[in-house]
Scaffold this motif. Structure first.
Motif, short mmCIF file in Angstrom:
data_model
loop_
_atom_site.label_atom_id
_atom_site.label_comp_id
_atom_site.label_asym_id
_atom_site.label_seq_id
_atom_site.Cartn_x
_atom_site.Cartn_y
_atom_site.Cartn_z
N LYS A 5 0.88 -1.17 0.00
CA LYS A 5 0.00 0.00 0.00
C LYS A 5 0.92 1.23 0.00
O LYS A 5 2.09 1.15 0.37
CB LYS A 5 -0.88 0.01 1.24
CG LYS A 5 -1.75 -1.23 1.39
CD LYS A 5 -3.08 -1.00 0.77
CE LYS A 5 -4.04 -2.13 1.13
NZ LYS A 5 -4.28 -3.03 0.04
N PRO A 6 0.42 2.40 -0.42
CA PRO A 6 1.29 3.58 -0.49
C PRO A 6 2.04 3.88 0.81
O PRO A 6 3.26 4.12 0.78
CB PRO A 6 0.33 4.70 -0.87
CG PRO A 6 -0.71 4.01 -1.70
CD PRO A 6 -0.91 2.68 -1.00
N HIS A 35 4.44 13.84 -9.03
CA HIS A 35 5.09 12.55 -8.80
C HIS A 35 5.61 12.48 -7.37
O HIS A 35 5.85 13.52 -6.74
CB HIS A 35 6.24 12.36 -9.80
CG HIS A 35 7.24 13.47 -9.77
ND1 HIS A 35 7.09 14.59 -10.54
CD2 HIS A 35 8.37 13.65 -9.06
CE1 HIS A 35 8.10 15.42 -10.32
NE2 HIS A 35 8.89 14.86 -9.41
N PRO A 36 5.79 11.28 -6.88
CA PRO A 36 6.34 11.15 -5.53
C PRO A 36 7.75 11.74 -5.47
O PRO A 36 8.53 11.59 -6.42
CB PRO A 36 6.41 9.64 -5.30
CG PRO A 36 5.44 9.05 -6.26
CD PRO A 36 5.46 9.97 -7.45
N HIS A 100 -2.64 0.81 -5.78
CA HIS A 100 -3.44 2.03 -5.92
C HIS A 100 -2.65 3.18 -6.54
O HIS A 100 -3.22 4.21 -6.86
CB HIS A 100 -4.06 2.47 -4.60
CG HIS A 100 -4.73 1.38 -3.85
ND1 HIS A 100 -5.79 0.66 -4.37
CD2 HIS A 100 -4.49 0.85 -2.63
CE1 HIS A 100 -6.17 -0.25 -3.49
NE2 HIS A 100 -5.38 -0.17 -2.44
N GLY A 101 -1.33 3.03 -6.70
CA GLY A 101 -0.52 4.00 -7.41
C GLY A 101 -0.52 5.40 -6.84
O GLY A 101 -0.79 5.62 -5.66
N PHE A 102 -0.21 6.35 -7.70
CA PHE A 102 -0.08 7.75 -7.30
C PHE A 102 -1.44 8.42 -7.15
O PHE A 102 -1.67 9.17 -6.21
CB PHE A 102 0.76 8.49 -8.35
CG PHE A 102 1.05 9.92 -7.99
CD1 PHE A 102 1.89 10.22 -6.94
CD2 PHE A 102 0.50 10.96 -8.72
CE1 PHE A 102 2.18 11.54 -6.60
CE2 PHE A 102 0.78 12.28 -8.41
CZ PHE A 102 1.62 12.57 -7.34
N GLU A 103 -2.36 8.14 -8.06
CA GLU A 103 -3.66 8.82 -8.05
C GLU A 103 -4.79 8.00 -7.46
O GLU A 103 -5.84 8.54 -7.13
CB GLU A 103 -4.05 9.22 -9.48
CG GLU A 103 -3.15 10.27 -10.07
CD GLU A 103 -3.60 10.67 -11.45
OE1 GLU A 103 -4.68 11.28 -11.57
OE2 GLU A 103 -2.89 10.34 -12.42
N ARG A 119 -1.05 10.24 -3.25
CA ARG A 119 -1.47 11.61 -2.90
C ARG A 119 -2.58 11.60 -1.87
O ARG A 119 -2.58 12.42 -0.95
CB ARG A 119 -1.91 12.39 -4.14
CG ARG A 119 -0.76 12.78 -5.01
CD ARG A 119 -1.09 13.79 -6.07
NE ARG A 119 -2.40 13.64 -6.67
CZ ARG A 119 -2.85 14.38 -7.66
NH1 ARG A 119 -2.10 15.32 -8.18
NH2 ARG A 119 -4.04 14.18 -8.17
N PHE A 120 -3.55 10.69 -2.03
CA PHE A 120 -4.66 10.60 -1.08
C PHE A 120 -4.15 10.39 0.34
O PHE A 120 -4.68 10.96 1.29
CB PHE A 120 -5.59 9.45 -1.48
CG PHE A 120 -6.75 9.25 -0.54
CD1 PHE A 120 -7.90 10.00 -0.66
CD2 PHE A 120 -6.67 8.31 0.48
CE1 PHE A 120 -8.97 9.82 0.22
CE2 PHE A 120 -7.72 8.12 1.35
CZ PHE A 120 -8.88 8.88 1.22
N ASP A 121 -3.09 9.58 0.47
CA ASP A 121 -2.53 9.29 1.79
C ASP A 121 -1.64 10.40 2.32
O ASP A 121 -1.09 10.29 3.41
CB ASP A 121 -1.74 7.98 1.75
CG ASP A 121 -2.64 6.75 1.71
OD1 ASP A 121 -3.84 6.87 2.02
OD2 ASP A 121 -2.13 5.66 1.37
#
Length: 128
Positions: A5-6, A35-36, A100-103, A119-121
Motif C-alpha cells: 500500500k502507499p 510525482h512522488p 493504488h498507485g499515485f492517483e 497523494r490521497f494518503d
C-alpha cells in the motif's frame, strides 16, 4: 513481486535507502500531474502513441542492479504491476508494486484521488 500500500511503500523506502523508486507513468503524467518525491521517471508506456517502451528493462538496469530493491509506481497500480513482471522476467529479484498507485482507484463518479493512492494518503510529492 510484492505489493505494498502507499504508506507501506513510503515506510519501506525510508527503511531501505538502497532501494530505487521508479515512476513508470508517462512523462506528461510525471510532469503535470505530479510525482512522488525521489521517484525516478522511467516510462513503461509513453506517448504519443501510448506504446510499451521497448527500452524499459534496459533503462532500469542502467539505474540499478538486479539484486537491489526496486519499487514501482504508476497511476493506479496496473502499469507498475505489468512493468514489475517484465523486471522479474529479466532477473530482478526484489520487485515491489505500489497498490493504488499515485492517483488511486476510480470512485463511483469515475474520479481518482478520492479513495486511495499516494497523494490521497498525504505522502510527499511534487509537481514540476
Amino acid at each position: 513481486m510484492k505489493h505494498l500500500k502507499p504508506k507501506e511503500a513510503h515506510e519501506f523506502l525510508r527503511a531501505h535507502p538502497e532501494a530505487v523508486f521508479i515512476d513508470v507513468r508517462s512523462e506528461w503524467e510525471y510532469l503535470f500531474v505530479g510525482h512522488p518525491k525521489g521517484a525516478l521517471l522511467i516510462p513503461w508506456v509513453d506517448g504519443p502513441n501510448w506504446e510499451r517502451n521497448p527500452e524499459f528493462v534496459a533503462h532500469v538496469k542502467r539505474a540499478t542492479s538486479i539484486d537491489r530493491p526496486v519499487v514501482l509506481i504508476c497511476r493506479s497500480g496496473n502499469r507498475s504491476r505489468d512493468a514489475g513482471k517484465a523486471l522479474e522476467e529479466a532477473g530482478f529479484t526484489k520487485v515491489y508494486n505500489v497498490e493504488h498507485g499515485f492517483e488511486g482507484d476510480l470512485n463511483e463518479d469515475h474520479q481518482r484521488g478520492k479513495l486511495n493512492g499516494w497523494r490521497f494518503d498525504g505522502l510527499p510529492w511534487e509537481q514540476c
